[in-house]
Motif scaffolding. Structure first.
Motif, PDB file in Angstrom:
ATOM      1  N   UNK A 140       7.107   4.309   6.733  1.00  0.00           N
ATOM      2  CA  UNK A 140       7.667   5.016   6.608  1.00  0.00           C
ATOM      3  C   UNK A 140       6.901   6.673   7.113  1.00  0.00           C
ATOM      4  N   UNK A 141       6.297   6.395   6.619  1.00  0.00           N
ATOM      5  CA  UNK A 141       5.695   8.262   6.385  1.00  0.00           C
ATOM      6  C   UNK A 141       4.631   8.278   7.471  1.00  0.00           C
ATOM      7  N   UNK A 142       4.036   6.745   7.845  1.00  0.00           N
ATOM      8  CA  UNK A 142       2.853   5.858   8.484  1.00  0.00           C
ATOM      9  C   UNK A 142       3.048   7.176  10.379  1.00  0.00           C
ATOM     10  N   UNK A 143       4.699   6.101  10.122  1.00  0.00           N
ATOM     11  CA  UNK A 143       5.477   6.387  12.001  1.00  0.00           C
ATOM     12  C   UNK A 143       5.695   7.891  11.435  1.00  0.00           C
ATOM     13  N   UNK A 144       5.805   8.951  10.748  1.00  0.00           N
ATOM     14  CA  UNK A 144       6.477  10.028  11.058  1.00  0.00           C
ATOM     15  C   UNK A 144       4.979  10.989  10.971  1.00  0.00           C
ATOM     16  N   UNK A 145       3.840  10.466  10.329  1.00  0.00           N
ATOM     17  CA  UNK A 145       2.782  11.460  10.329  1.00  0.00           C
ATOM     18  C   UNK A 145       1.717  10.623  12.003  1.00  0.00           C
ATOM     19  N   UNK A 146       2.129   9.618  12.749  1.00  0.00           N
ATOM     20  CA  UNK A 146       2.147   9.642  14.201  1.00  0.00           C
ATOM     21  C   UNK A 146       2.739   9.835  14.579  1.00  0.00           C
TER      22      UNK A 146
END
Length: 76
Positions: free
Chosen positions: A37-43
């Motif tokens: 989820x955080x990876x998606x948000x960072x992207x």
């Protein structure tokens, strides 16, 4: 392109790094899901397509990042 506030980027980076350590220690599905989820948000926040590029871009956008930082350059 809209730019995220540095405080938001710093918080996202800190959360991701903490979860990366937790995942390395226990590898729970919940930790992995939160990392995803955080990876998606960072992207989305950095306008990138993979988490490695997002991490580099987020760090580069933080105050104090050196303009001559070559971490964004690819090696031949």
């Amino acid at each position: 392109m809209l730019m995220a506030h540095p405080a938001v980027l710093k918080n996202l980076l800190a959360q991701y790094e903490t979860l990366r350590v937790l995942h390395a220690e226990n590898g729970s599905a919940e930790t992995r899901q939160r990392m995803d989820d955080l990876a998606y948000t960072l992207c989305v926040t950095t306008g990138t397509k993979d988490v490695d590029a997002a991490l580099i871009a987020a760090r580069h956008q933080l105050p104090g990042a050196r303009p001559e930082d070559d971490s964004l350059l690819t090696t031949p």
